[in-house]
Design a protein around this motif. Structure first.
Motif, PDB file in Angstrom:
ATOM      1  N   LEU A   1       2.955  -1.503 -10.037  1.00 38.04           N
ATOM      2  CA  LEU A   1       4.074  -1.499 -11.185  1.00 38.04           C
ATOM      3  C   LEU A   1       3.902  -2.497 -12.271  1.00 38.04           C
ATOM      4  CD1 LEU A   1       7.463  -0.857  -9.190  1.00 38.04           C
ATOM      5  CD2 LEU A   1       5.998   0.825 -10.370  1.00 38.04           C
ATOM      6  N   LEU A   2       3.367  -3.702 -11.877  1.00 32.04           N
ATOM      7  CA  LEU A   2       2.673  -4.697 -12.769  1.00 32.04           C
ATOM      8  C   LEU A   2       1.860  -4.188 -13.681  1.00 32.04           C
ATOM      9  CD1 LEU A   2       3.405  -7.972 -10.596  1.00 32.04           C
ATOM     10  CD2 LEU A   2       4.450  -7.538 -12.850  1.00 32.04           C
TER      11      LEU A   2
ATOM     12  N   GLY B   1       2.529   7.912 -17.550  1.00 34.79           N
ATOM     13  CA  GLY B   1       1.480   8.655 -18.340  1.00 34.79           C
ATOM     14  C   GLY B   1       2.142   9.758 -18.985  1.00 34.79           C
ATOM     15  N   ARG B   2       3.000  10.380 -18.374  1.00 35.13           N
ATOM     16  CA  ARG B   2       4.029  11.697 -18.967  1.00 35.13           C
ATOM     17  C   ARG B   2       4.718  11.034 -20.022  1.00 35.13           C
ATOM     18  NH1 ARG B   2       8.729  14.369 -15.751  1.00 35.13           N
ATOM     19  NH2 ARG B   2       9.914  12.921 -17.417  1.00 35.13           N
ATOM     20  N   THR B   3       5.264   9.989 -19.843  1.00 31.71           N
ATOM     21  CA  THR B   3       6.096   9.151 -20.851  1.00 31.71           C
ATOM     22  C   THR B   3       5.628   9.114 -21.997  1.00 31.71           C
ATOM     23  OG1 THR B   3       7.743   8.459 -19.162  1.00 31.71           O
ATOM     24  CG2 THR B   3       7.772   7.576 -21.213  1.00 31.71           C
TER      25      THR B   3
ATOM     26  N   LEU C   1      -7.269   6.372 -15.255  1.00 31.60           N
ATOM     27  CA  LEU C   1      -8.325   5.907 -14.562  1.00 31.60           C
ATOM     28  C   LEU C   1      -8.109   4.437 -14.111  1.00 31.60           C
ATOM     29  CD1 LEU C   1     -11.309   7.121 -16.891  1.00 31.60           C
ATOM     30  CD2 LEU C   1     -10.759   7.935 -14.681  1.00 31.60           C
ATOM     31  N   ILE C   2      -7.808   3.741 -15.106  1.00 32.77           N
ATOM     32  CA  ILE C   2      -7.549   2.179 -14.799  1.00 32.77           C
ATOM     33  C   ILE C   2      -6.328   2.215 -13.475  1.00 32.77           C
ATOM     34  CG2 ILE C   2      -6.582   0.056 -15.368  1.00 32.77           C
ATOM     35  CD1 ILE C   2      -7.781   0.480 -18.253  1.00 32.77           C
ATOM     36  N   ASN C   3      -5.408   2.899 -13.659  1.00 33.17           N
ATOM     37  CA  ASN C   3      -4.208   3.027 -12.546  1.00 33.17           C
ATOM     38  C   ASN C   3      -4.802   3.308 -11.341  1.00 33.17           C
ATOM     39  OD1 ASN C   3      -2.025   1.335 -13.998  1.00 33.17           O
ATOM     40  ND2 ASN C   3      -2.212   2.886 -15.636  1.00 33.17           N
ATOM     41  N   PHE C   4      -5.258   4.498 -11.256  1.00 33.86           N
ATOM     42  CA  PHE C   4      -5.898   5.070  -9.982  1.00 33.86           C
ATOM     43  C   PHE C   4      -6.984   4.308  -9.443  1.00 33.86           C
ATOM     44  CE2 PHE C   4      -4.176   9.188 -11.482  1.00 33.86           C
ATOM     45  CZ  PHE C   4      -2.978   9.213 -10.674  1.00 33.86           C
ATOM     46  N   GLY C   5      -7.562   3.534 -10.174  1.00 34.53           N
ATOM     47  CA  GLY C   5      -8.616   2.712  -9.637  1.00 34.53           C
ATOM     48  C   GLY C   5      -7.819   1.457  -9.072  1.00 34.53           C
ATOM     49  N   VAL C   6      -6.858   0.697  -9.779  1.00 36.53           N
ATOM     50  CA  VAL C   6      -6.140  -0.385  -9.070  1.00 36.53           C
ATOM     51  C   VAL C   6      -5.666  -0.047  -7.835  1.00 36.53           C
ATOM     52  CG1 VAL C   6      -4.184  -1.834  -9.359  1.00 36.53           C
ATOM     53  CG2 VAL C   6      -5.883  -1.444 -11.011  1.00 36.53           C
TER      54      VAL C   6
ATOM     55  N   TYR D   1       2.592   4.223   0.456  1.00 35.10           N
ATOM     56  CA  TYR D   1       1.970   3.594  -0.890  1.00 35.10           C
ATOM     57  C   TYR D   1       1.381   4.375  -1.850  1.00 35.10           C
ATOM     58  CZ  TYR D   1      -1.469   0.922  -3.309  1.00 35.10           C
ATOM     59  OH  TYR D   1      -2.412   0.369  -4.523  1.00 35.10           O
ATOM     60  N   LEU D   2       0.523   5.207  -1.363  1.00 39.81           N
ATOM     61  CA  LEU D   2      -0.116   6.376  -2.234  1.00 39.81           C
ATOM     62  C   LEU D   2       0.742   7.276  -3.060  1.00 39.81           C
ATOM     63  CD1 LEU D   2      -3.255   7.259  -0.200  1.00 39.81           C
ATOM     64  CD2 LEU D   2      -3.166   5.730  -2.134  1.00 39.81           C
ATOM     65  N   VAL D   3       1.671   7.657  -2.319  1.00 35.91           N
ATOM     66  CA  VAL D   3       2.785   8.737  -2.926  1.00 35.91           C
ATOM     67  C   VAL D   3       3.342   7.729  -3.893  1.00 35.91           C
ATOM     68  CG1 VAL D   3       4.776   9.805  -2.479  1.00 35.91           C
ATOM     69  CG2 VAL D   3       3.155  10.188  -0.961  1.00 35.91           C
ATOM     70  N   LEU D   4       3.988   6.842  -3.650  1.00 35.75           N
ATOM     71  CA  LEU D   4       4.967   5.960  -4.684  1.00 35.75           C
ATOM     72  C   LEU D   4       3.965   5.609  -5.831  1.00 35.75           C
ATOM     73  CD1 LEU D   4       7.159   3.769  -2.231  1.00 35.75           C
ATOM     74  CD2 LEU D   4       7.688   5.504  -3.656  1.00 35.75           C
ATOM     75  N   SER D   5       3.053   4.926  -5.584  1.00 32.81           N
ATOM     76  CA  SER D   5       1.917   4.510  -6.591  1.00 32.81           C
ATOM     77  C   SER D   5       1.550   5.558  -7.583  1.00 32.81           C
ATOM     78  CB  SER D   5       0.635   3.886  -6.130  1.00 32.81           C
ATOM     79  OG  SER D   5       1.236   2.739  -5.601  1.00 32.81           O
ATOM     80  N   CYS D   6       1.229   6.877  -7.010  1.00 35.38           N
ATOM     81  CA  CYS D   6       0.540   7.977  -7.730  1.00 35.38           C
ATOM     82  C   CYS D   6       1.915   8.463  -8.492  1.00 35.38           C
ATOM     83  CB  CYS D   6       0.318   9.012  -6.987  1.00 35.38           C
ATOM     84  SG  CYS D   6      -1.472   8.556  -6.510  1.00 35.38           S
ATOM     85  N   LEU D   7       3.024   8.494  -8.174  1.00 31.90           N
ATOM     86  CA  LEU D   7       4.258   8.905  -8.914  1.00 31.90           C
ATOM     87  C   LEU D   7       4.739   8.149  -9.939  1.00 31.90           C
ATOM     88  CD1 LEU D   7       6.489  10.397  -5.954  1.00 31.90           C
ATOM     89  CD2 LEU D   7       5.354  11.692  -7.589  1.00 31.90           C
TER      90      LEU D   7
END
Length: 130
Positions: free
Chosen positions: A93-94, A23-25, A59-64, A11-17
């Protein structure tokens, strides 16, 4: 290794990737949306604006991602592990999709505000101009 720990790691790997990819996009394509090409100083503004949006995005996404790690059912077997992983990654993803559209709208709005003069407030007794 415990199946729950493996699920959390996945979960952590997929979510962080996924967060890193979006973010890169945004970093790559965001300035193109804002730039008008008319002013040389505009580049500094565009880079700063895009960077600030991306910091907030991360910040928001890593918090989620961190908050979602705690919630879920107990994992009994591989099937429930896959279901839990799917639910957690789907939530991330949502949130990424919503954040992506908010940032795109913000970039588009910043681009449009430079093209139009804001309406000027008339002084008392002043006739409207036509």
């Amino acid at each position: 290794m415990d199946i729950l720990l493996t699920t959390y790691a996945g979960y952590l790997v997929l979510s962080c990737l996924a967060t890193w990819w979006v973010g890169r996009t945004l970093r790559k394509h965001g300035p193109r949306l804002v730039e008008s090409g008319e002013q040389e100083d505009r580049k500094v503004y565009v880079d700063a604006f895009t960077h600030l949006l991306i910091v907030g995005f991360y910040l928001i996404n890593f918090g989620v991602i961190s908050l979602a790690l705690r919630y879920g059912n107990n994992v009994r077997d591989v099937q429930t592990a896959v279901e839990l992983l799917s639910t957690k990654v789907g939530l991330v993803l949502l949130v990424l999709g919503v954040m992506h559209f908010i940032i795109i709208a913000s970039l588009a709005k910043s681009r449009n505000t430079d093209k139009y003069d804001p309406p000027r407030r008339r002084a008392w007794g002043e006739e409207p101009t036509r």
